[in-house]
Motif scaffolding. Structure first.
Motif, PDB file in Angstrom:
ATOM      1  N   VAL A  62       0.847  -1.192   0.000  1.00 60.08           N
ATOM      2  CA  VAL A  62       0.000   0.000   0.000  1.00 60.08           C
ATOM      3  C   VAL A  62       0.886   1.247   0.000  1.00 60.08           C
ATOM      4  N   THR A  63       1.978   1.172   0.755  1.00 54.85           N
ATOM      5  CA  THR A  63       2.948   2.272   0.731  1.00 54.85           C
ATOM      6  C   THR A  63       3.451   2.471  -0.696  1.00 54.85           C
ATOM      7  N   PHE A  64       3.720   1.348  -1.361  1.00 52.94           N
ATOM      8  CA  PHE A  64       4.149   1.406  -2.758  1.00 52.94           C
ATOM      9  C   PHE A  64       3.100   2.085  -3.621  1.00 52.94           C
ATOM     10  N   GLN A  65       1.831   1.723  -3.415  1.00 52.59           N
ATOM     11  CA  GLN A  65       0.756   2.344  -4.191  1.00 52.59           C
ATOM     12  C   GLN A  65       0.691   3.844  -3.924  1.00 52.59           C
ATOM     13  N   LEU A  66       0.800   4.213  -2.643  1.00 53.72           N
ATOM     14  CA  LEU A  66       0.701   5.638  -2.305  1.00 53.72           C
ATOM     15  C   LEU A  66       1.871   6.412  -2.903  1.00 53.72           C
ATOM     16  N   THR A  67       3.038   5.775  -2.942  1.00 54.92           N
ATOM     17  CA  THR A  67       4.187   6.437  -3.567  1.00 54.92           C
ATOM     18  C   THR A  67       3.888   6.688  -5.037  1.00 54.92           C
ATOM     19  N   GLN A  68       3.296   5.692  -5.689  1.00 53.48           N
ATOM     20  CA  GLN A  68       2.943   5.878  -7.098  1.00 53.48           C
ATOM     21  C   GLN A  68       1.912   6.977  -7.275  1.00 53.48           C
ATOM     22  N   VAL A  69       0.961   7.060  -6.331  1.00 53.90           N
ATOM     23  CA  VAL A  69      -0.028   8.144  -6.405  1.00 53.90           C
ATOM     24  C   VAL A  69       0.689   9.488  -6.420  1.00 53.90           C
ATOM     25  N   MET A  70       1.680   9.620  -5.562  1.00 56.15           N
ATOM     26  CA  MET A  70       2.407  10.895  -5.504  1.00 56.15           C
ATOM     27  C   MET A  70       3.178  11.149  -6.797  1.00 56.15           C
ATOM     28  N   VAL A  71       3.743  10.093  -7.356  1.00 55.84           N
ATOM     29  CA  VAL A  71       4.468  10.246  -8.618  1.00 55.84           C
ATOM     30  C   VAL A  71       3.521  10.737  -9.706  1.00 55.84           C
ATOM     31  N   GLY A 257       8.740  11.180 -13.774  1.00 57.87           N
ATOM     32  CA  GLY A 257       9.120   9.963 -14.485  1.00 57.87           C
ATOM     33  C   GLY A 257      10.320   9.284 -13.856  1.00 57.87           C
ATOM     34  N   ALA A 258      11.302  10.086 -13.475  1.00 56.45           N
ATOM     35  CA  ALA A 258      12.490   9.508 -12.841  1.00 56.45           C
ATOM     36  C   ALA A 258      12.109   8.821 -11.538  1.00 56.45           C
ATOM     37  N   LEU A 259      11.296   9.497 -10.730  1.00 56.58           N
ATOM     38  CA  LEU A 259      10.829   8.899  -9.478  1.00 56.58           C
ATOM     39  C   LEU A 259      10.070   7.607  -9.757  1.00 56.58           C
ATOM     40  N   GLY A 260       9.213   7.677 -10.782  1.00 57.27           N
ATOM     41  CA  GLY A 260       8.426   6.489 -11.145  1.00 57.27           C
ATOM     42  C   GLY A 260       9.320   5.311 -11.479  1.00 57.27           C
ATOM     43  N   ALA A 261      10.393   5.586 -12.229  1.00 53.13           N
ATOM     44  CA  ALA A 261      11.305   4.512 -12.614  1.00 53.13           C
ATOM     45  C   ALA A 261      11.967   3.905 -11.394  1.00 53.13           C
ATOM     46  N   ILE A 262      12.368   4.758 -10.447  1.00 58.12           N
ATOM     47  CA  ILE A 262      13.046   4.263  -9.246  1.00 58.12           C
ATOM     48  C   ILE A 262      12.090   3.427  -8.409  1.00 58.12           C
ATOM     49  N   VAL A 263      10.835   3.870  -8.336  1.00 55.78           N
ATOM     50  CA  VAL A 263       9.856   3.155  -7.504  1.00 55.78           C
ATOM     51  C   VAL A 263       9.511   1.787  -8.110  1.00 55.78           C
ATOM     52  N   VAL A 264       9.331   1.742  -9.428  1.00 58.72           N
ATOM     53  CA  VAL A 264       8.930   0.493 -10.080  1.00 58.72           C
ATOM     54  C   VAL A 264      10.140  -0.393 -10.365  1.00 58.72           C
ATOM     55  N   GLN A 265      11.303   0.192 -10.423  1.00 60.67           N
ATOM     56  CA  GLN A 265      12.574  -0.490 -10.655  1.00 60.67           C
ATOM     57  C   GLN A 265      12.720  -1.082 -12.044  1.00 60.67           C
ATOM     58  N   PHE A 266      11.911  -0.606 -12.986  1.00 62.63           N
ATOM     59  CA  PHE A 266      11.983  -1.185 -14.329  1.00 62.63           C
ATOM     60  C   PHE A 266      11.438  -0.172 -15.315  1.00 62.63           C
TER      61      PHE A 266
ATOM     62  N   TYR C  88      -1.464  -4.780 -19.444  1.00 62.78           N
ATOM     63  CA  TYR C  88      -0.192  -4.916 -20.149  1.00 62.78           C
ATOM     64  C   TYR C  88       0.752  -3.763 -19.894  1.00 62.78           C
ATOM     65  N   THR C  89       0.608  -3.072 -18.759  1.00 63.90           N
ATOM     66  CA  THR C  89       1.568  -2.011 -18.438  1.00 63.90           C
ATOM     67  C   THR C  89       2.415  -2.460 -17.252  1.00 63.90           C
ATOM     68  N   PRO C  90       3.745  -2.526 -17.426  1.00 63.06           N
ATOM     69  CA  PRO C  90       4.618  -3.038 -16.371  1.00 63.06           C
ATOM     70  C   PRO C  90       4.410  -2.426 -14.986  1.00 63.06           C
ATOM     71  N   PRO C  91       4.249  -1.099 -14.848  1.00 59.52           N
ATOM     72  CA  PRO C  91       4.062  -0.591 -13.484  1.00 59.52           C
ATOM     73  C   PRO C  91       2.818  -1.178 -12.813  1.00 59.52           C
ATOM     74  N   LYS C  92       1.776  -1.402 -13.595  1.00 60.66           N
ATOM     75  CA  LYS C  92       0.554  -1.969 -13.018  1.00 60.66           C
ATOM     76  C   LYS C  92       0.784  -3.418 -12.617  1.00 60.66           C
ATOM     77  N   THR C  93       1.563  -4.146 -13.428  1.00 64.43           N
ATOM     78  CA  THR C  93       1.870  -5.535 -13.091  1.00 64.43           C
ATOM     79  C   THR C  93       2.589  -5.600 -11.754  1.00 64.43           C
ATOM     80  N   VAL C  94       3.560  -4.702 -11.566  1.00 65.84           N
ATOM     81  CA  VAL C  94       4.291  -4.678 -10.302  1.00 65.84           C
ATOM     82  C   VAL C  94       3.324  -4.468  -9.146  1.00 65.84           C
ATOM     83  N   GLU C  95       2.415  -3.524  -9.338  1.00 71.88           N
ATOM     84  CA  GLU C  95       1.462  -3.228  -8.266  1.00 71.88           C
ATOM     85  C   GLU C  95       0.593  -4.440  -7.952  1.00 71.88           C
ATOM     86  N   GLN C  96       0.051  -5.072  -8.983  1.00 64.13           N
ATOM     87  CA  GLN C  96      -0.860  -6.199  -8.765  1.00 64.13           C
ATOM     88  C   GLN C  96      -0.124  -7.402  -8.192  1.00 64.13           C
TER      89      GLN C  96
END
Lengths: 366, 291, 406
Positions: A62-71, A257-266, C88-96
């Motif tokens: 959930v913390t991960f989700q909230l971080t993405q919300v902020m991104v 975008g940079a933050l998003g990349a760091i958070v998702v790691q990919f 089919y979006t990688p960030p969403k896959t990570v989340e799910q």
């Protein structure tokens, strides 16, 4: 009494079309300022405290989700600077988001740059790209500008997949990034650290935009949106401000975008398609064009509403998403910020003291 | 040289699809002053309706007419139910409504009819023409597009109703003052645009095969073509559509090395370059604003 | 000799009693998501968005598990398959996936679809030591027991298919001029690479490499281009829509190359019928699954089993869609792994059993093709068989070919 600066959307703040009917009149705000909005600063402080405590109450993901919300909120803020403040329409912000993400990824993957430094780097690269794009965009208006920005959004994934560049971009397979660890050995885990890091960046950048909006530059930018010819007649260097705004807008979304990349790691080209641009735009409109806090609402919308739609019906998730969009836009045509404004005006109307009239407590004000 | 000719002809053939779509896009724009992002999905849905009618045993022409009529009604309903309530909202809010409509139609089509491609018949047949560079259907498609263009031109320029619609779209306030029922003009415009979209969909499906995602790319190219030609000019839109098809093919084949993988990018870059020189499109009229 | 005092007897008593109580089979060991009656398994796939045409894969996995549950489950436990949309979006896959692992606490994931989407969760799954079983993509990289011991592949990978085409061409048409049509993403590029690697020094046989995007309306101009350049071998790795378009266009312009279709685009119902059977005579392809629209399997036991499954558990599903075959087969293989685990349903044992498949078959695999894995071999399906289209059905020919690419 000037309207609270966070809430830039005044009667005139509608792109393209000056008269828009449903936007709240400025008069209502003057009364409202004496109402509960006077506690505005208290409200913001409380919100920040709650935000700071949240990671300790929720599971990691959930913390991960909230971080993405902020991104996403930050990315939408970037779009807001261009569309909300300056009236220039963009369908291309997924490109800036993607450029920021790849800048961070390449720096971390190939050059071992620390993740903190990738943010200003991404911002700088995107500022340059945005500014350069803003130059030819000066000649284009409305839907024609939309096509130009759309071209940018389509071009980016194709360029990222382009063979000769694969060595840097990783091509279709994408790039992996390592998760940053909390610094100074703080007793929190990576997810929580990223949350706080993003929160700090978000607050700093929100503050910067707020100050920009209140400054001379901000007023010039908004003047260009409302009455370009009048603004030029008053000596505002329209071309310079418009291209600068493009640059700053791209900078914000690039940092997101940079933050998003760091958070998702990919990062992979498929993550940055034109549909992401559409998501940002939808988030911006739902949050309220021109509203800074509205961007957070937009971010929440972009992340959570597809999940809600899916939990209702997986097979028709897209249709449910569309229906939710329609319901929201019917109930709140000017977005969440517009709704809040109207609610304030209505409440202020109810509570404004009027010594000459009969007691109108409890009755809606005529 | 022969290769260039081949690619130009092939480009004109695909360009016919884009021209058809671009016409629908500009038509709706002229009628309602908005760019309809859901135009492609509406066309796709109408085509599925026609297909379903044929599955139920009816001949092609019955299905064709049914799709056109039902689309007209559907367009009017969409305007009344969806867009009427928010027509006073900021312009971008209606963008959200278009995106919602897109999402709903796309998802519903996938749910109702699955994703396996389906053949859609054409009254023109698929016999090759010009030594295989085009076929009878593509020629028919271009013919119908041009015919539609002509009809619409006559309608908007030559009839009172057409004039009333243009007035309602261009300046609703003044139009009301002269007695034009603006609300119904807009609804009529939507209905017409939906019908034109249905025709476009039924012309395009025989070439690309019918499936829920068939129109996304077509709409984007059609949009590009419409903007290139100028959003105020239906004829320009048609030409723009053809131009996009040719540019994409020629760029893809002849620009060395880069052209192959960056076809769409190059096409769009060229269009933007054209817009630099003529900011309202090739044939568009620039809007003069009064201070 | 040690004195057996009362104390020692009393101390030993609980142990003796416990030993007596344990039934003959092994002790139960449960990982996350497992109880005496249920096994929680996770999955993600594109239910919405532009890749939604692949939604039959996760849908059929869900349906197959429902069928298995109705038949009594696996060793008395029902499979609770939680499947989420990732568009089919990688960030969403990570989340799910994080939701599945951290909130739903599933034992493992199965059949997650897509290369970029699976890439995005690859490190996470291996760091968290959650089995990422049978990823529904043909990329080569999933067969990596050393680097990623918690991820296991599923289908014959695209590069090996490309190599198989190369081997076939070197034998049948060593002087051909090759044109390749490929999708401009990971799966298309993998085919191209496999083909090039397989041709080796004769790479120059490839004269035209034509790509397309899924948003392109048609590929007609690529076909016209190839004919104009004198291509006489056409390697067509496109998905059904574009494969059908290319077959039809080729027939229209009277271009008759040696036409190889990849397994992705070879379905009788989804590609050949729309393209027109008369235009498809002589097409070459490779298969590892039975094509449900091919009449030769009408009386085959495996096909009948699958068909009955579709009728009862996915009545709205399209029997022409290969995704429904892939998902069902993948689910069946997962059931096999869970069965092999017995009562030791821990993540480690799941992975151990997944790496311990010997000659496993599922109903829709081609006769003779079997799944095999080992601790050094994480590619369950490696074999394909080539086939030629007669105008009515695919006629399998030649031996089973193993296209191993490491």
């Amino acid at each position: 009494m000037s309207p609270p600066a966070d809430d830039i959307a005044t009667k005139e703040s509608v792109p393209f079309v000056a008269a828009a009917g449903a936007a709240a009149p400025a008069e209502a705000l003057s009364g409202a300022a004496t109402g509960w909005l006077a506690g505005r600063h208290l409200l913001i402080a409380a919100a920040i405290v709650v935000a700071a405590l949240m990671p300790f109450f929720f599971k990691s993901f959930v913390t991960f989700q909230l971080t993405q919300v902020m991104v996403y909120a930050l990315a939408i803020l970037g779009l807001n600077i261009l569309t909300g403040f300056n009236g220039q329409f963009s369908l291309g912000h997924s490109a800036f988001y993607g450029i920021g993400a790849y800048t961070a990824a390449i720096l971390m993957h190939d050059y071992d740059v620390g993740y903190v430094w990738t943010l200003p780097a991404a911002g700088a690269v995107c500022f340059a790209v945005g500014f350069l794009f803003g130059l030819p965009a000066l000649r284009l208006q409305g839907l024609y500008l939309a096509l130009a920005t759309f071209a940018l959004a389509i071009a980016l994934p194709q360029i990222l997949k382009f063979g000769p560049l694969e060595h840097w971009t990783g091509g279709v397979q994408g790039l992996f990034i390592d998760k940053p660890d909390p610094p100074f050995g703080l007793p929190i885990d990576s997810d929580q650290w990223l949350y706080y890091f993003t929160l700090i960046v978000l607050l700093l950048l929100f503050l910067a935009v707020r100050n920009l909006a209140r400054s001379r530059t901000g007023r010039a930018i908004m003047a260009i949106r409302d009455h370009p010819i009048a603004a030029a007649a008053m000596g505002v260097n329209s071309s310079l401000y418009k291209t600068l705004t493009f640059g700053v807008s791209a900078l914000y979304t690039g940092i997101a975008g940079a933050l998003g990349a760091i958070v998702v790691q990919f990062v992979a080209p498929d993550s940055f398609s034109f549909l992401l641009s559409v998501s940002f735009l939808v988030g911006l409109i739902i949050g309220g064009i021109g509203s800074i806090p509205g961007c957070l609402v937009g971010g929440i919308f972009v992340l959570y509403v597809p999940n809600i739609a899916e939990s209702i019906s997986r097979g028709l998730a897209g249709a449910i998403y569309g229906i939710i969009l329609l319901i929201i836009i019917f109930v709140m045509p000017s977005g969440a910020a517009g709704f809040v404004r109207l609610a304030n005006a209505w409440l202020a109307g109810k509570w404004r003291p009027n010594p000459t009239a009969r007691s109108t407590l409890g009755q809606p004000r005529r | 040289m022969e290769l260039l000719l081949h690619q130009v002809m092939a480009g004109l053939a695909t360009g016919g699809i884009y021209a058809c779509m671009a016409l629908a896009v500009v038509m709706i724009y002229q009628a309602i002053d908005h760019l309809n992002f859901a135009q492609g999905e509406m066309a796709m849905f109408s085509t599925f309706i026609a297909w379903q009618v044929m599955q139920w045993g009816q001949p092609y022409w019955v299905a064709f007419v049914a799709a056109v009529v039902l689309s007209f009604i559907g367009g009017v309903l969409i305007e009344r139910v969806l867009f009427r309530p928010i027509h006073n909202a900021p312009v971008l809010s209606s963008l959200v409504a278009f995106i919602a409509l897109f999402s709903i139609l796309n998802s519903a089509a996938g749910y109702l009819w699955d994703y396996t491609i389906k053949t859609f018949p054409t009254p023109f047949g698929h016999k090759p023409l010009l030594a295989g560079l085009a076929d009878t259907h593509e020629a028919g498609m271009i013919g119908v597009t041009l015919g539609l263009l002509g009809l619409l031109y006559l309608f908007f320029r030559g009839t009172r109703l057409g004039l009333a619609m243009r007035a309602a779209a261009a300046n609703p306030e003044s139009a009301r003052l002269v007695g034009i029922r603006v609300g119904w003009m807009t609804a009529l415009g939507w209905g017409m645009a939906a019908s034109i979209g249905a025709v476009a969909g039924m012309l395009i499906a025989p070439v690309v095969f019918l499936e829920p995602n068939m129109m996304l790319g077509v709409l984007l190219y059609g949009f590009a073509g419409a903007v290139l030609g100028g959003l105020t000019s239906p004829g320009g839109a048609v030409l723009g559509g053809f131009a996009v098809g040719v540019i994409e093919n020629v760029a893809g084949t002849f620009i060395p090395y880069v052209g192959r993988e960056l076809k769409l990018t190059i096409a769009l870059v060229l269009i933007v370059a054209v817009l630099m020189v003529r900011p309202s499109g090739l044939f568009g009229r620039s809007v003069v604003s009064r201070v | 000799m040690k004195q057996v005092t009362r104390r020692t007897i009393l101390a030993a008593a609980p142990a003796v009693l416990t030993l007596a109580a344990i039934p003959a089979r092994a002790q139960k060991k449960y990982g996350p998501g497992v109880t005496d009656t249920e096994i929680k398994v996770g999955n993600t796939g594109p239910y919405s968005g532009p890749a939604s045409s692949y939604s039959p894969v996760p849908k059929s996995i869900v349906a197959w598990c429902k069928m298995v549950n109705d038949q009594g489950g696996v060793n008395g436990r029902k499979i609770n398959l939680l499947s989420y949309d990732d568009a089919y979006t990688p960030p969403k896959t990570v989340e799910q996936i994080r939701k599945l692992v951290e909130q739903d606490e599933v034992l493992c994931t199965v059949g997650t679809l897509g290369t970029p989407t699976n890439s995005a969760i690859w490190q996470y799954m291996n760091q968290k030591k959650v089995p990422q079983l049978f990823v529904a993509t043909g990329a080569t990289k999933w067969d990596d027991p050393k680097g990623h011991p918690w991820t296991i592949g599923w289908q014959p990978n695209y590069q090996s298919e490309g190599r198989i085409y190369a081997a076939y061409l070197l034998k049948e048409k060593p002087n051909g001029k090759i044109g390749v049509l490929y999708q401009n993403d990971d799966f298309g590029k993998d085919y191209l690479k496999g083909l090039k690697d397989g041709l080796g020094e004769k790479k120059s046989m490839i004269a035209v490499e034509a790509s397309y995007e899924t948003t392109d309306p048609t590929v007609d101009s690529q076909i016209v281009d190839m004919k104009a350049k004198g291509i006489d071998v056409f390697v067509n790795t496109a998905i059904p829509k574009f494969a059908a378009q290319s077959i039809r266009k080729a027939a229209e312009i009277e271009w008759k190359p040696l036409h190889i279709l990849s397994s992705i685009g070879a379905s009788v119902g989804a590609t050949l019928k729309p393209a027109g059977f008369e235009n498809c005579k002589g097409l070459i392809s490779d298969f590892y699954l039975k094509d449900p629209s091919d009449p030769q399997w009408k009386d085959d036991a495996g096909f009948k089993e699958w068909s009955a499954f579709m009728d009862k558990y996915l009545p709205d599903g399209d029997k022409l869609d290969a995704g429904n075959v892939a998902g069902a087969s993948l689910a069946a293989m997962t059931v096999q792994v869970l069965k092999q685990c017995g009562d030791e349903l821990t993540r480690e044992n799941v992975m151990k059993q997944a790496a311990n498949l010997h000659d496993v078959t599922v109903p829709m695999l081609l006769p003779g093709i079997k799944a095999n894995t080992s601790p050094t071999d994480f590619a369950p399906l490696k074999q394909v068989q080539m086939a030629r289209f007669t105008g009515e059905r695919w006629e399998l020919f030649g031996p089973l070919i193993t296209g191993a690419v490491t």
